[in-house]
Design an enzyme around this catalytic site. Structure first.
Site, PDB file in Angstrom:
ATOM      1  N   LYS A   1      -0.557  28.545   0.574  1.00 37.75           N
ATOM      2  CA  LYS A   1      -0.590  29.470   1.707  1.00 37.75           C
ATOM      3  C   LYS A   1       0.216  30.738   1.453  1.00 37.75           C
ATOM      4  CE  LYS A   1      -1.807  26.486   5.547  1.00 37.75           C
ATOM      5  NZ  LYS A   1      -1.367  25.920   6.845  1.00 37.75           N
TER       6      LYS A   1
ATOM      7  N   HIS B   1      -6.330  27.898   0.362  1.00 37.23           N
ATOM      8  CA  HIS B   1      -4.956  27.524   0.013  1.00 37.23           C
ATOM      9  C   HIS B   1      -4.893  26.201  -0.742  1.00 37.23           C
ATOM     10  CE1 HIS B   1      -4.808  24.823   3.561  1.00 37.23           C
ATOM     11  NE2 HIS B   1      -3.748  24.295   3.002  1.00 37.23           N
TER      12      HIS B   1
ATOM     13  N   HIS C   1      -6.723  18.170   3.111  1.00 36.88           N
ATOM     14  CA  HIS C   1      -7.604  18.506   4.242  1.00 36.88           C
ATOM     15  C   HIS C   1      -8.960  17.806   4.151  1.00 36.88           C
ATOM     16  CE1 HIS C   1      -5.176  21.359   6.452  1.00 36.88           C
ATOM     17  NE2 HIS C   1      -4.792  21.894   5.298  1.00 36.88           N
TER      18      HIS C   1
ATOM     19  N   ASP D   1       0.932  15.270   7.851  1.00 34.75           N
ATOM     20  CA  ASP D   1       0.795  16.720   7.951  1.00 34.75           C
ATOM     21  C   ASP D   1       0.258  17.134   9.316  1.00 34.75           C
ATOM     22  OD1 ASP D   1       0.464  19.496   7.323  1.00 34.75           O
ATOM     23  OD2 ASP D   1      -1.558  19.105   6.575  1.00 34.75           O
TER      24      ASP D   1
END
Length: 172
Positions: free
Chosen positions: A41, A66, A95, A123
């Site tokens: 990021k 990212h 993710h 997270d």
């Protein structure tokens, strides 16, 4: 503490609680590696990263980068080999969601390592509990409910059960 430290600590605690058959030194490495999950990021423009409103599709695609950027940064770093292995994989796949809706590789189910699913849970929970320019900090109960309702993507049911059990018994 910061989101990074909270994610690392909760990862360690959840891995110990869930008993996935990992050695203690492996749990410690994964928890340490979790600190690098969002390192990519730093290359996302601030006007996108800290935008108070909803991101456009184009902006969201930039944010999604990212994961790959972080993976590449870690692989080109001088971290020790073991930490680098875990950190790079976490950065790339934190993710991903079991229904294939995640990014960057749209992995499905068991294509995502168990311990990465745990890092991802830690997270999203710690992110929900943190105030951001685009949202308030949610209560523990609200954050858990958002996750259980699929608001952060789909996680394995057995992990959600263990996650909820852990947080019911512990303060975090």
């Amino acid at each position: 503490m910061s989101h990074i430290d909270d994610t690392s600590q909760l990862t360690r605690k959840l891995l110990l609680y869930m008993d996935l058959g990992l050695a203690n030194n492996e749990i410690q490495l994964i928890a340490e590696a979790a600190k690098y999950h969002d390192i990519g990021k730093i290359y996302i423009p601030d006007h996108i990263l800290y935008k108070p409103g909803e991101l456009t599709k184009e902006e969201y695609k930039i944010v999604q980068q990212h994961t790959v950027i972080g993976h590449d940064m870690i692989m080109n770093s001088n971290l020790n080999r073991e930490l680098k292995k875990y950190a790079a994989e976490i950065a790339l796949h934190h993710h991903e969601r079991i229904d294939g809706s995640g990014y960057p590789d749209n992995l499905l189910g068991k294509e995502i390592k168990d311990w990465i699913q745990v890092v991802a849970l830690a997270d999203v929970y710690t992110a929900l509990r943190s105030k951001r320019v685009y949202k308030p900090a949610y209560s523990k109960e609200k954050a858990v409910q958002i996750i259980l309702d699929g608001g952060c993507g789909e996680f394995p049911k057995e992990y959600l059960t263990k996650f909820q059990e852990y947080l019911t018994k512990r303060v975090f």
